[in-house]
Design a protein around this motif. Sequence first.
Motif, PDB file in Angstrom:
ATOM      1  N   GLY A 172     -46.067  14.478 119.970  1.00 50.53           N
ATOM      2  CA  GLY A 172     -44.754  13.979 119.606  1.00 50.53           C
ATOM      3  C   GLY A 172     -43.701  15.075 119.602  1.00 50.53           C
ATOM      4  N   PRO A 173     -42.462  14.749 119.241  1.00 47.83           N
ATOM      5  CA  PRO A 173     -41.367  15.728 119.246  1.00 47.83           C
ATOM      6  C   PRO A 173     -41.464  16.711 118.090  1.00 47.83           C
ATOM      7  CG  PRO A 173     -40.604  13.644 118.357  1.00 47.83           C
ATOM      8  CD  PRO A 173     -42.016  13.406 118.822  1.00 47.83           C
ATOM      9  N   THR A 174     -40.872  17.881 118.285  1.00 44.55           N
ATOM     10  CA  THR A 174     -40.830  18.919 117.257  1.00 44.55           C
ATOM     11  C   THR A 174     -39.398  19.426 117.109  1.00 44.55           C
ATOM     12  OG1 THR A 174     -43.095  19.639 117.723  1.00 44.55           O
ATOM     13  CG2 THR A 174     -41.681  21.175 116.534  1.00 44.55           C
ATOM     14  N   PHE A 175     -38.922  19.408 115.879  1.00 36.75           N
ATOM     15  CA  PHE A 175     -37.608  19.972 115.570  1.00 36.75           C
ATOM     16  C   PHE A 175     -37.822  21.315 114.885  1.00 36.75           C
ATOM     17  CE2 PHE A 175     -34.230  20.608 112.394  1.00 36.75           C
ATOM     18  CZ  PHE A 175     -33.127  20.684 113.247  1.00 36.75           C
ATOM     19  N   ALA A 176     -37.084  22.327 115.301  1.00 34.44           N
ATOM     20  CA  ALA A 176     -37.259  23.668 114.736  1.00 34.44           C
ATOM     21  C   ALA A 176     -35.910  24.293 114.413  1.00 34.44           C
ATOM     22  CB  ALA A 176     -38.028  24.563 115.697  1.00 34.44           C
ATOM     23  N   VAL A 177     -35.916  25.137 113.403  1.00 35.45           N
ATOM     24  CA  VAL A 177     -34.732  25.902 113.007  1.00 35.45           C
ATOM     25  C   VAL A 177     -35.115  27.375 112.968  1.00 35.45           C
ATOM     26  CG1 VAL A 177     -33.010  26.336 111.215  1.00 35.45           C
ATOM     27  CG2 VAL A 177     -33.809  23.996 111.634  1.00 35.45           C
ATOM     28  N   SER A 178     -34.345  28.206 113.673  1.00 36.92           N
ATOM     29  CA  SER A 178     -34.558  29.650 113.629  1.00 36.92           C
ATOM     30  C   SER A 178     -33.379  30.299 112.914  1.00 36.92           C
ATOM     31  CB  SER A 178     -34.707  30.225 115.037  1.00 36.92           C
ATOM     32  OG  SER A 178     -33.536  30.000 115.802  1.00 36.92           O
ATOM     33  N   TYR A 179     -33.667  31.310 112.096  1.00 35.21           N
ATOM     34  CA  TYR A 179     -32.587  31.985 111.364  1.00 35.21           C
ATOM     35  C   TYR A 179     -32.910  33.465 111.232  1.00 35.21           C
ATOM     36  CZ  TYR A 179     -35.709  31.290 107.320  1.00 35.21           C
ATOM     37  OH  TYR A 179     -36.785  31.280 106.464  1.00 35.21           O
ATOM     38  N   ALA A 180     -31.884  34.247 110.951  1.00 37.09           N
ATOM     39  CA  ALA A 180     -31.967  35.705 111.041  1.00 37.09           C
ATOM     40  C   ALA A 180     -32.997  36.292 110.088  1.00 37.09           C
ATOM     41  CB  ALA A 180     -30.599  36.317 110.771  1.00 37.09           C
ATOM     42  N   TYR A 181     -33.821  37.187 110.618  1.00 35.22           N
ATOM     43  CA  TYR A 181     -34.803  37.897 109.798  1.00 35.22           C
ATOM     44  C   TYR A 181     -34.161  39.059 109.044  1.00 35.22           C
ATOM     45  CZ  TYR A 181     -38.804  40.880 108.678  1.00 35.22           C
ATOM     46  OH  TYR A 181     -39.723  41.670 108.032  1.00 35.22           O
ATOM     47  N   PHE A 182     -33.122  39.643 109.615  1.00 32.67           N
ATOM     48  CA  PHE A 182     -32.442  40.768 108.959  1.00 32.67           C
ATOM     49  C   PHE A 182     -30.929  40.605 109.127  1.00 32.67           C
ATOM     50  CE2 PHE A 182     -33.204  42.013 113.323  1.00 32.67           C
ATOM     51  CZ  PHE A 182     -32.026  42.640 113.723  1.00 32.67           C
TER      52      PHE A 182
END
Length: 286
Positions: free
Chosen positions: A139-149
Amino acid sequence: MKKLIFFTLLFSLFWVGNHAFAQFGEPEVQEKEVPRNLYDEGYRTGFGFNFSLNDFGVGAGGQFRFGLNSYTEALITLKMTGLKDPTEQTFIDYTFGFKTVPEKYQRVMAVPLYIGLKKRFFADEISDNFRVYSSLSAGPTFAVSYAYFNDVTENGFRENDTGIYGRSERVNDVFSGWGDSETHWGFGGEFVIGVDFGEKFANLSSVQFGYTMNYFSDGIQVLEPCQPDLSRINQQPVNPCGFSDINAVPVLLGDGSVGQAPLEKANDPRKYFGTAQITFIFGWMW
């Protein structure tokens, strides 16, 4: 008198022989017990909380089950889990307890929604309180990426040594860095082999082992996209790795002056995330 004795002995031998044959003959055939199953006993719907462990960390969510026939169920699984680059290594400062991951650029949280089928196997051979099954979901996957530093210089590289760069950019905690977040859509799936435990079908208790994967066609920049080449101070950059106005990183030289280390391409966006996984499910059926 002799005839009476003869017939008495003959009858005795016949009775003993018949009794011995009855003792050593084949036993009566017993009917095989029909395996129990949730569908025939009226348990057609279920819900459970799932907790998973894999190479990326931990995940949690929920799962709905719908009975289709005696040994087949439809599954809807929704969970939240982290995604990482498989080359990541975590280092701990035992003096202050800080954790850091070299070259880490972004954290990634994924929310996959999988729909699949579950099939029970070996129902006639294995006891009903140890129900072996396998399932395949996608099925579909929603992802959020955000700053590590906190990338103060916005050059895609963490300047983490004051002796070299004159600064040390702070690593964000898991709740910080959302101001620089990006969203991604992908596709995923999982294949598992598991066991439903217990004779009371109203209680849902499962453990499953399998492999889960997610694919993002545009990729996610998990590791730093570029790094400075400290061996080429004050030389022109060959590949500024996509930053049109930032081509080099200031570095402190031994004589106290400041030089420029050109940025070079370091890591491409990662498209595929796959890992082995163990999952525990607890809930109820009705």
